[in-house]
Design an enzyme around this catalytic site. Structure first.
Site, short mmCIF file in Angstrom:
data_model
loop_
_atom_site.label_atom_id
_atom_site.label_comp_id
_atom_site.label_asym_id
_atom_site.label_seq_id
_atom_site.Cartn_x
_atom_site.Cartn_y
_atom_site.Cartn_z
N ASP A 244 101.00 68.60 -13.40
CA ASP A 244 99.58 68.51 -13.72
C ASP A 244 99.37 67.10 -14.26
O ASP A 244 99.06 66.91 -15.43
CB ASP A 244 99.17 69.57 -14.73
N GLN B 141 94.87 63.52 -9.39
CA GLN B 141 95.59 64.46 -10.23
C GLN B 141 96.28 65.47 -9.31
O GLN B 141 95.63 66.13 -8.49
CB GLN B 141 94.62 65.19 -11.17
N ASN C 275 88.73 66.00 -15.41
CA ASN C 275 89.93 65.91 -16.23
C ASN C 275 89.56 65.86 -17.72
O ASN C 275 88.50 66.32 -18.11
CB ASN C 275 90.82 64.74 -15.80
N ARG C 276 90.43 65.28 -18.56
CA ARG C 276 90.31 65.45 -20.00
C ARG C 276 89.86 64.19 -20.73
O ARG C 276 90.16 63.07 -20.33
CB ARG C 276 91.66 65.91 -20.58
N TYR D 294 91.53 74.17 -4.28
CA TYR D 294 92.92 74.62 -4.17
C TYR D 294 93.27 74.78 -2.68
O TYR D 294 92.46 75.31 -1.91
CB TYR D 294 93.13 75.96 -4.86
N GLU E 218 93.27 65.97 -6.80
CA GLU E 218 91.92 65.69 -7.30
C GLU E 218 91.71 64.18 -7.44
O GLU E 218 92.15 63.58 -8.42
CB GLU E 218 91.71 66.37 -8.65
N HIS F 47 86.89 68.77 -17.78
CA HIS F 47 85.96 68.98 -16.66
C HIS F 47 84.51 69.16 -17.11
O HIS F 47 83.80 70.04 -16.64
CB HIS F 47 86.40 70.16 -15.81
N HIS G 254 87.85 69.96 -7.05
CA HIS G 254 89.01 70.69 -7.60
C HIS G 254 89.42 71.81 -6.64
O HIS G 254 89.80 72.90 -7.07
CB HIS G 254 88.67 71.25 -8.98
#
Length: 268
Positions: A170, A207, A3-4, A105, A234, A29, A103
Site C-alpha cells: 500500500d 499508489q 490518499n492521506r 479494483y 491509483e 481520500h 480507486h
C-alpha cells in the site's frame, strides 16, 4: 485529496487548515464525504465510435475543511479496442491542495476468481515512498526500488515478495524520469486467463495496493471479496504533499486549470 494527509491538517500561504480525520489521526481520500460519496451531475457524450460520460461536481468553500470553491470534471471514454480513458480537470477561486484518482479494483482472473497474488506486474517506477505504520511517507523521502521487495522494474508475481512487506503493498511508487504521459507505467497480466492491462498516466506517481484490508465484503453475483481479491493502481500526487515542500507541489491556484489523464488498455 486522494490518499492521506498527515494529522488531518496543513498550512497554506501562512494559514492553518484543519480537516476531518477519518483514518486515525489522518485524513484519507477527502475525509468524511470524499468526492466518491457525492452525487455528480452527468452528461452523456455520444461522439463517433467512443461513447463518453462527463461528470461534474462543485465543492464549496470550506468543504471538508479545504479552502476555495472548486469545480471539477471527469470524462470517462471507452474505445472499440477496449481502451478506457479518464480525463480530469479542475478550477478554483482560492489556492487549495488537489489530487484526484480512480480507486478501481482489478482482478484479471475475473469476478470471484480469488487472489491476485499470481498476477504478474511490471512497474516502471525507480523509486517509492517508505511510510510509517499509518501509511504516511517518512521524512527521509523516496528510496530506490532496485533490489528490494518493491522492485517491479522487471515483471514478477505480485505475491513473490509480499511477505517481506509488513501488511502488504500500500505504497506510492514514483514514475520513472522521462516516461511520457501516454507511455504505460504499469503492465499487468494474469497467466491463468491470459488477460492483460496496461496503465498510462500524466500524474507523477501511482499508489499500488493489494487489497490487504478486504475482509469478506460482498460483491457482484454473490462474490465475497477476501484479502488480496483485487489490486489497485491509483495515479495521483504524492501522499501528504500539502505538508511536504520537498514533494512536487499539489497546489492549484486561481486562474489555472488542473488537468490529468489516465489510460487503461485491456488485452487478451
Amino acid at each position: 485529496y486522494a490518499n492521506r494527509i498527515a494529522g488531518a491538517r496543513f498550512a497554506l500561504d501562512g494559514k492553518e487548515y484543519g480537516l476531518y480525520a477519518n483514518d486515525g489521526a489522518n485524513q484519507l481520500h477527502g475525509g468524511r464525504r470524499g468526492f466518491d460519496k457525492r452525487l455528480w451531475a452527468e452528461n452523456w457524450i455520444c461522439s463517433g465510435s467512443e461513447p463518453s460520460v462527463c461528470l461534474r461536481l462543485e465543492s464549496p468553500e470550506g468543504d471538508e475543511g479545504y479552502p476555495g470553491s472548486l469545480k471539477v470534471e471527469a470524462i470517462f471514454s471507452l474505445s472499440p479496442s477496449g481502451t478506457f480513458t479518464i480525463e480530469y480537470s479542475a478550477e478554483t477561486d482560492a489556492a487549495t491542495p488537489l489530487s484526484m484518482t480512480s480507486h478501481a479494483y482489478f482482478n484479471l482472473g475475473g469476478e470471484g476468481s480469488g487472489s491476485i497474488l499470481d498476477h504478474e506486474m511490471q512497474l516502471l517506477c525507480e523509486g517509492y515512498l517508505p511510510c510509517s505504520e499509518d501509511h504516511i511517507p517518512l521524512l527521509s523521502g523516496p528510496e530506490k526500488v532496485k533490489g528490494t521487495a518493491f522492485d517491479f522494474l522487471a515483471s514478477k508475481p505480485m505475491g513473490r515478495d509480499i511477505g517481506k512487506v509488513e501488511g502488504g503493498y500500500d505504497h506510492c511508487f514514483i514514475k520513472a524520469p522521462g516516461l511520457a504521459d501516454d507511455s504505460p507505467v504499469a503492465f499487468i497480466s494474469d497467466p491463468e486467463s491470459g488477460r492483460t492491462l496496461s496503465i498510462a498516466t500524466s500524474q507523477p506517481a501511482v499508489q499500488f495496493y493489494t487489497g490487504n484490508s478486504l475482509k469478506g465484503e460482498r460483491g457482484k453475483r454473490g462474490s465475497v471479496y477476501q484479502k488480496y481479491a483485487g489490486f489497485c493502481i491509483e495515479p495521483e500526487s504524492y501522499p501528504d504533499s500539502p505538508n511536504r515542500p520537498d514533494f512536487p507541489s499539489c497546489i492549484l491556484r486561481p486562474g489555472r486549470t488542473w488537468k490529468a489523464k489516465t489510460i487503461y488498455s485491456f488485452g487478451f
